[in-house]
Design an enzyme around this catalytic site. Structure first.
Site, short mmCIF file in Angstrom:
data_model
loop_
_atom_site.label_atom_id
_atom_site.label_comp_id
_atom_site.label_asym_id
_atom_site.label_seq_id
_atom_site.Cartn_x
_atom_site.Cartn_y
_atom_site.Cartn_z
N GLY A 97 -23.30 22.83 73.14
CA GLY A 97 -23.14 21.63 73.99
C GLY A 97 -24.19 20.59 73.66
O GLY A 97 -24.67 19.89 74.55
N THR B 46 -24.10 15.96 74.25
CA THR B 46 -24.38 15.04 75.36
C THR B 46 -25.38 15.69 76.32
O THR B 46 -25.75 16.86 76.17
CB THR B 46 -23.06 14.68 76.10
OG1 THR B 46 -23.34 13.65 77.07
CG2 THR B 46 -22.45 15.87 76.82
N GLY B 47 -25.84 14.89 77.30
CA GLY B 47 -26.68 15.40 78.39
C GLY B 47 -27.95 16.09 77.92
O GLY B 47 -28.61 15.67 76.97
N ILE B 48 -28.26 17.17 78.60
CA ILE B 48 -29.51 17.90 78.34
C ILE B 48 -29.50 18.46 76.91
O ILE B 48 -30.52 18.44 76.22
CB ILE B 48 -29.64 19.08 79.34
CG1 ILE B 48 -29.65 18.55 80.78
CG2 ILE B 48 -30.89 19.90 79.07
CD1 ILE B 48 -29.46 19.64 81.84
N GLY B 49 -28.34 18.94 76.48
CA GLY B 49 -28.23 19.53 75.14
C GLY B 49 -28.53 18.50 74.06
O GLY B 49 -29.21 18.80 73.06
N SER C 14 -29.31 27.63 86.30
CA SER C 14 -29.40 26.60 87.34
C SER C 14 -29.91 27.24 88.62
O SER C 14 -29.70 28.44 88.87
CB SER C 14 -28.02 25.99 87.60
OG SER C 14 -28.05 25.25 88.80
N TYR D 203 -19.36 28.54 89.91
CA TYR D 203 -20.42 27.97 89.06
C TYR D 203 -21.74 28.74 89.28
O TYR D 203 -22.40 29.16 88.32
CB TYR D 203 -20.61 26.48 89.37
CG TYR D 203 -21.76 25.87 88.64
CD1 TYR D 203 -21.70 25.67 87.26
CD2 TYR D 203 -22.94 25.52 89.30
CE1 TYR D 203 -22.78 25.13 86.56
CE2 TYR D 203 -24.02 24.97 88.62
CZ TYR D 203 -23.94 24.78 87.25
OH TYR D 203 -25.01 24.26 86.57
#
Ligand code: NAP
Length: 321
Positions: A45, A48-51, A176, A201
């Site tokens: 991943g 985008t984002g944190i990755g 998380s 989740y």
């Protein structure tokens, strides 16, 4: 009436400013200047984002970076952006859909055939829900659980020989805080479709932590270490499938009250590169420091039974002793 409204607005602005300040002051930063020239790193991943921010930081340190992504165009764009940002041409992608065990096996085969080493595996990809799949996936697995947990479990196993060969090496599992209060009392609930989006989740993110704990036990006599982490609450594309109104509220709050993606990547980067943390293998991190394991993570029977059940569910052939 007008005065009241002004007071409420002023109160809200003050609250948001204090919240932002609090986040800025408490965010943990990875201060390590470790050079990664000669190392190979996979980030799931990473488009985008944190990755993405994790991959960009690792590329800046000179490593060969492979983004493991499900969407070719998004992967290509991310590779171009990272190369431009870092001047490191050694950034590429390979297709990996964690929602398909076949895709995981194909990706691992390609890596094992083409790469001489793997120094850091960052299991970052994740989502809250998979709206396009009703029921179970083609592998008979709950879709969110498969993308966030089962897929990474299998991937890690299939890359372990390469990681062992390259030791000292690391496996970083992005979890998380949602794992903290999740309901997972027995391994049989692992693939359950019961519960609302956040229950499933949370279960997947708890499973990431339980996986890290048991993986550390199984890797005791090797030079591979593993860490799990909570990255914080961050404005990324994470809420993309939420209903529009919830998404709007969440994104407005996230913008002011929570971390940006660079801040959100810090604990992942820390676990991947910080020197001398091997003694903390198996532990859970937040803001670049160790946090006390969540209650369910202290249940060693649950840890072991979840591992065993997962081996069955992903149809693992070569089991770790
Ligand atoms: N954002 C937060 O507040 C927060 C808080 C706690 C934990 N986390 C964790 O942080 C990690 C990264 O999240 P993020 O906030 O950066 O979210 P994001 O911006 O939505 O990025 C998620 C990444 O995962 C990829 N992905 C999703 N399903 C996949 C699949 N089946 N196969 C391969 N790749 C897949 C996405 O690919 P596409 O771009 O193709 O969709 C994307 O690259 C996740 O594990 C999440 O649980 C996030």
């Amino acid at each position: 009436m007008v005065c009241g409204l002004i007071c409420v607005l002023a109160g809200l602005v003050l609250f948001l400013v204090i919240a932002k300040l609090y986040i800025k002051l408490t965010t943990g930063w990875c201060r390590s200047n470790v050079c990664l020239v000669g190392k190979t790193v996979i980030v799931t991943g990473g488009n985008t984002g944190i990755g993405f921010e994790t991959a960009a930081d690792i590329a800046k340190r000179g490593a060969k970076v492979i983004l493991a992504c499900r969407n070719e165009q998004r992967a290509k764009d991310a590779v171009q952006r990272i190369i431009k940002q870092t001047d490191n041409p050694n950034v590429s992608y390979r297709i990996l859909d964690l929602g398909s065990l076949k895709s995981v096996r194909k990706f691992a085969d390609e890596i094992n055939k083409n790469e001489e080493r793997l120094d850091i595996l960052i299991n970052n990809a994740g989502l809250q829900t998979v709206p396009e799949i009703k029921g179970l996936t083609e592998d008979g697995l709950q879709p969110t659980m498969q993308a966030n947990y089962f897929g990474h479990f299998l991937l890690t196993h299939l890359l372990l020989d390469l990681l062992k060969k390259s030791g000292p090496s690391r496996i970083v599992n992005v979890s998380s805080m949602a794992a903290r209060h999740t309901k997972l009392d027995k391994a049989d609930d692992l693939n359950s479709e019961k519960g609302v989006v956040m229950d499933i989740y949370g279960r997947s993110k708890l499973a990431n932590i339980l996986f890290t704990i048991e993986l550390n036990e199984k890797l005791k006599n090797t030079k591979v270490t593993t860490y799990s982490l909570h990255p914080g609450i961050i404005l990324t594309e994470f809420s993309r499938h939420a209903p529009a109104i919830l998404k709007g509220i969440a994104e407005t709050l996230l913008l002011y009250m929570f971390k940006n993606a660079i801040e959100g990547a810090q604990t992942t980067i820390y676990c991947a590169v910080e020197k001398d943390i091997e003694q903390y293998s198996g532990q859970h991190f937040h803001d670049c420091h160790i946090v006390k394991p969540y209650k369910k993570a202290r249940d060693s029977d649950l840890v072991k039974s979840v591992w065993k059940k997962t081996e069955e569910l992903v149809k693992l052939e070569k089991k770790l002793k």
